[in-house]
Design a protein around this motif. Sequence first.
Motif, PDB file in Angstrom:
ATOM      1  N   GLU A 270      -3.500  22.229 -15.092  1.00  0.00           N
ATOM      2  CA  GLU A 270      -4.340  23.249 -14.639  1.00  0.00           C
ATOM      3  C   GLU A 270      -4.902  22.935 -13.160  1.00  0.00           C
ATOM      4  O   GLU A 270      -5.083  23.795 -12.436  1.00  0.00           O
ATOM      5  CB  GLU A 270      -5.628  23.616 -15.563  1.00  0.00           C
ATOM      6  N   MET A 271      -5.454  21.679 -13.131  1.00  0.00           N
ATOM      7  CA  MET A 271      -5.904  21.039 -12.152  1.00  0.00           C
ATOM      8  C   MET A 271      -5.015  21.282 -10.751  1.00  0.00           C
ATOM      9  O   MET A 271      -5.360  21.677  -9.875  1.00  0.00           O
ATOM     10  CB  MET A 271      -6.428  19.473 -12.174  1.00  0.00           C
ATOM     11  N   LEU A 272      -3.825  20.763 -11.036  1.00  0.00           N
ATOM     12  CA  LEU A 272      -2.807  21.070  -9.967  1.00  0.00           C
ATOM     13  C   LEU A 272      -2.480  22.336  -9.646  1.00  0.00           C
ATOM     14  O   LEU A 272      -2.492  22.507  -8.378  1.00  0.00           O
ATOM     15  CB  LEU A 272      -1.329  20.302 -10.406  1.00  0.00           C
ATOM     16  N   GLU A 273      -2.486  23.430 -10.427  1.00  0.00           N
ATOM     17  CA  GLU A 273      -2.216  24.485 -10.074  1.00  0.00           C
ATOM     18  C   GLU A 273      -3.506  25.173  -9.121  1.00  0.00           C
ATOM     19  O   GLU A 273      -3.286  25.892  -8.440  1.00  0.00           O
ATOM     20  CB  GLU A 273      -2.098  25.505 -11.570  1.00  0.00           C
ATOM     21  N   MET A 274      -4.715  24.471  -9.694  1.00  0.00           N
ATOM     22  CA  MET A 274      -5.925  24.829  -8.961  1.00  0.00           C
ATOM     23  C   MET A 274      -5.781  24.645  -7.375  1.00  0.00           C
ATOM     24  O   MET A 274      -6.250  25.496  -6.671  1.00  0.00           O
ATOM     25  CB  MET A 274      -7.235  24.532  -9.673  1.00  0.00           C
ATOM     26  N   VAL A 275      -5.199  23.503  -7.101  1.00  0.00           N
ATOM     27  CA  VAL A 275      -5.203  22.977  -5.846  1.00  0.00           C
ATOM     28  C   VAL A 275      -4.015  23.479  -5.163  1.00  0.00           C
ATOM     29  O   VAL A 275      -3.639  23.090  -4.114  1.00  0.00           O
ATOM     30  CB  VAL A 275      -5.108  21.250  -5.577  1.00  0.00           C
ATOM     31  N   GLY A 276      -3.241  24.582  -5.866  1.00  0.00           N
ATOM     32  CA  GLY A 276      -2.158  25.115  -4.996  1.00  0.00           C
ATOM     33  C   GLY A 276      -0.841  24.443  -5.409  1.00  0.00           C
ATOM     34  O   GLY A 276      -0.032  24.546  -4.450  1.00  0.00           O
ATOM     35  N   ILE A 277      -0.564  23.419  -6.167  1.00  0.00           N
ATOM     36  CA  ILE A 277       0.730  22.917  -6.609  1.00  0.00           C
ATOM     37  C   ILE A 277       1.308  23.567  -7.820  1.00  0.00           C
ATOM     38  O   ILE A 277       0.545  23.454  -8.706  1.00  0.00           O
ATOM     39  CB  ILE A 277       0.456  21.551  -6.451  1.00  0.00           C
ATOM     40  N   PRO A 278       2.472  23.758  -7.738  1.00  0.00           N
ATOM     41  CA  PRO A 278       3.111  24.310  -9.091  1.00  0.00           C
ATOM     42  C   PRO A 278       2.929  23.448 -10.200  1.00  0.00           C
ATOM     43  O   PRO A 278       3.178  22.211  -9.989  1.00  0.00           O
ATOM     44  CB  PRO A 278       4.575  24.506  -8.705  1.00  0.00           C
ATOM     45  N   GLY A 279       2.592  23.547 -11.238  1.00  0.00           N
ATOM     46  CA  GLY A 279       2.471  22.744 -12.413  1.00  0.00           C
ATOM     47  C   GLY A 279       3.432  22.065 -12.729  1.00  0.00           C
ATOM     48  O   GLY A 279       3.571  20.900 -13.195  1.00  0.00           O
ATOM     49  N   ALA A 280       4.777  22.516 -12.478  1.00  0.00           N
ATOM     50  CA  ALA A 280       5.979  21.862 -12.702  1.00  0.00           C
ATOM     51  C   ALA A 280       6.382  20.627 -11.904  1.00  0.00           C
ATOM     52  O   ALA A 280       7.046  19.682 -12.379  1.00  0.00           O
ATOM     53  CB  ALA A 280       7.199  22.829 -12.451  1.00  0.00           C
ATOM     54  N   ARG A 281       5.427  20.501 -11.018  1.00  0.00           N
ATOM     55  CA  ARG A 281       5.572  19.236 -10.010  1.00  0.00           C
ATOM     56  C   ARG A 281       4.956  18.167 -10.649  1.00  0.00           C
ATOM     57  O   ARG A 281       4.689  16.957 -10.200  1.00  0.00           O
ATOM     58  CB  ARG A 281       5.180  19.447  -8.620  1.00  0.00           C
ATOM     59  N   MET A 282       4.132  18.181 -11.881  1.00  0.00           N
ATOM     60  CA  MET A 282       3.236  17.044 -12.382  1.00  0.00           C
ATOM     61  C   MET A 282       4.234  15.941 -12.752  1.00  0.00           C
ATOM     62  O   MET A 282       3.756  14.717 -13.036  1.00  0.00           O
ATOM     63  CB  MET A 282       2.492  17.577 -13.324  1.00  0.00           C
TER      64      MET A 282
END
Lengths: 317, 296, 332
Positions: free
Chosen positions: C136-148
């Motif tokens: 969720e945090m990654l998506e919040m900063v505009g990075i697709p969650g799949a890239r985690m």
Amino acid sequence: MKDKEVLLQVRNLKKYFDTPKGKLHAVDDITFDLRKGKTLGLVGESGCGKSTTGRVILRLLEATDGEIIYNGKNIRELSPKEMRALRKEIQIIFQDPFSSLDPRMTVSEIIEEPIKLNKLIRDRKKRFERVLELMDLVGLSRRLMNTYPHELDGGRRQRIGIARALALDTKFIVCDEPVSALDVSIQAQILNLLKELQKKLGLTYIFITHDLSVVNHFSDDIAVMYLGKLIEKASAEELFSNPVHPYTKALLSAIPRPTLEKTGEKIILKGEISSPINPEDNCRFANRCPYARDVCRQSEPPLRESGENHFVACHLF
Amino acid sequence: MSDRTLSRKMIPATKKRSQALDVWKRLRKSNSAIAGLILIFIFLCLAVFAPLIADYENDALKMNIIERLQSPGADHWFGTDEMGRDIFARIVYGTRISLFVGVISVSIALTLGGTLGAIAGYYGGKIDNIIMRTLDVLLAIPTILLAITIVAALGASILNLMIAVGISNIPGFARVVRAAVLSIKDQEFIEAARAIGSRDHTIILKHVLPNSMAPIIVFATLKVASAIMATASLSFIGLGIQPPTPEWGSMLAGGRAYIRDNMYIVLYPGLAIVLTVLSLNLIGDGLRDALDPKLK
Amino acid sequence: MKGTVLKVENLAVRYVTEDGIVQAVNGIDISVEKGSTLGLVGETGAGKTTTALSVLRLIPDPPGEVVSGKIELDGKALMELPESKMEKIRGGLVSMIFQDPMTALNPVLKVGDQIAEAIKIHQQLSQDKALQKAREMLEMVGIPGARMNEYPHQFSGGMKQRVVIAIALSCSPKLLIADEPTTALDVTIQAQVLELMKELKEKMDMAMIMITHDLGVVAEVCDNVAIMYAGRIVEQGTLEEIFNNTKHPYTEGLFLSIPNIDDRKAELKPIRGLMSDPFNLPPGCSFCDRCDYAMDKCATEKPEKVHFSPDHFVECHLYPDNKEFQLKGGKG
């Protein structure tokens, strides 16, 4: 263009690097002229090929293709001996005043080196006088003569770099981000010094930078690069008052301005610069461009004249 | 951030200071390095003034069966060996050989390996590949085995010993010099030198090598120690200095049969080896620290 | 509802080195209101980073030494807390973003795991829940969650700085300290990251200290500005007061040193000389020998604070006697 003599003509310059992943197009077919006694600003973000362009022009890197005509001679065809002779006239000032000076040499040795190496002044005493003269010229206190570069701050070190660049019969200098490693107040000191020297010695500059406010202040003409391509070029005044390419527009609007009056809407680009390795035959900016159309993704736009002395490489104009 | 890096260095000096002096000032602060320096100085004195200290022919070489296997005492400080030779005298003359072989073999390795490493590092690409892969083959063989092979092929003599130890150290020096050159050659001041028209050899000699000296000096100091070890080892197994020439390793070899009753025969040569090697290592470590922080 | 998140009083920090004592921070007061952004502006060596590190109690000791000062964060007196409590506060109540995104991430850990790790330290969550939150945090900063599941080297500079921001914000801190977060980035990427930070600050209702040397960045994100010079805050006020009613000669000098992008003919008026030696600060005003307005008094006496409004003060000898004094530089 007619009013001034052209000192340097760059024609279809290309520099490719071989990498394990393919050919990296660092500089891809760029063409420009540089008028004597003037400054051309070469602007772009990291990885756009601006520093490579500067080094290829000085033959610190060998070009892959194209012509670099300096004073009527094609630099690329000179023999090593002719090239060494030419190096007395063409010089470079580096970005990083911390790695561009040999840490084992004193200030005076660094400034003296080019004079000694090129056997310009053979007499030791006279050479030493010349070093002091150069130190005065760039505003370095004479008492710093025997210090080592790491004992000095960034501004002073950059002055050493400038003194060294001026030690020979310098006519043309590539300034590669000469102030971006410095604090604001020191930055202004160095910019003023470079301007003053240009006036005094009639120097011609290529000024490479990512900082648009600096380049606007400093240059007569500006060329904007993106991923190895020259995408727009015009006089500084024209470019800043009437940018045409969507990338130039975004770049101009993205600069944080130290003022409270809001000047127009900010264009925030999406995404990041794409890979310079084996680029496809399209507009390199298409994937970030808010106005991209199909044609942008299918073919590369040529550099066309959009106004008087204003060239732009964009399908939309 | 840079808050901390600001230092008194901002105040410029007016006199040219030698950088070697700075290194010495820092080296002086290390107790162990100073201890090493004092020890090695003593050994150097022994080597240089050996004829004043002991008589080579009579004390160190001549057999004297009457006085064999004497315990340390006033006549023979370190006692005598199985042939009645004075162990102290033999150690003093052994110092000459050990230090000489150590320094010369390292010089051989440094000159050849250093040149190869500098060329490989500076030019890179194919040249680098050819030189370094060839040396990698040498590196795959343990140093001492390589040295044994070379001595066995050339025959045992001091000169061949130095050549053997020297050659077997070439790959190590080539690697260190190459790494040092690689880290320097991409710095902008090398490009700056090229921009004023310097040729390659001027750049290597004037800019690249002086700036890569620090790791090379440290490595060379440590390698002198290991060359002394190698010399002693080769002599121990009979491939180095031939008896009756006094050499620490061969003294160990000769005395090892008497170790149960007359331990001092091997104790003192062994101590000599340990102390020289230790002192050189201490100096090497001290130098590493003293040379390192020079350019923050 | 407003309140003070951070209150720093009379903070002084020095570094004891072999070459002498560096007086890095010399008695500064800061307060940051809830939901507002304070810009800490100054050049290299002004003491900005040291100030920020003191708030986190991260001054390396030795050589660093906090000489005096009270720091109050969200009602807690930080200087008195034991180290174990401090660890809870760092990354929880207050987070910091550093200048260089290239070195701020561990190269051998997946970015998702790095964010999850920060979450688990401060919140009792299972690995699955923590990873879910990290996404969720990654998506919040505009990075697709799949890239985690990717490693830091697979991200560009701007993307890495987004990951760093995600880590810093993962525990909803009350205060975010950003140390030159965009200096290493390109202009267009800088604009993206600044926009993102502004947006997230609103969304999470946190306070921020923005350390920078770039007055352009200040104009864009800050509500209040403190100008630091040689370990002192020489002028502080609201954004408007600092930009339109500049009082300190150093502040003025900073403005005049920046090339004006909208007026290319304007001449640069640099501040002459260099910052004074931090080993040996002058007895009077530290800016004295670079100042065009310097008087005799400036060399010997430390200037006192002069208030122009409750928020706006300046430490300069020009004003106590004559509040109407105007700087001549064409600014303010």
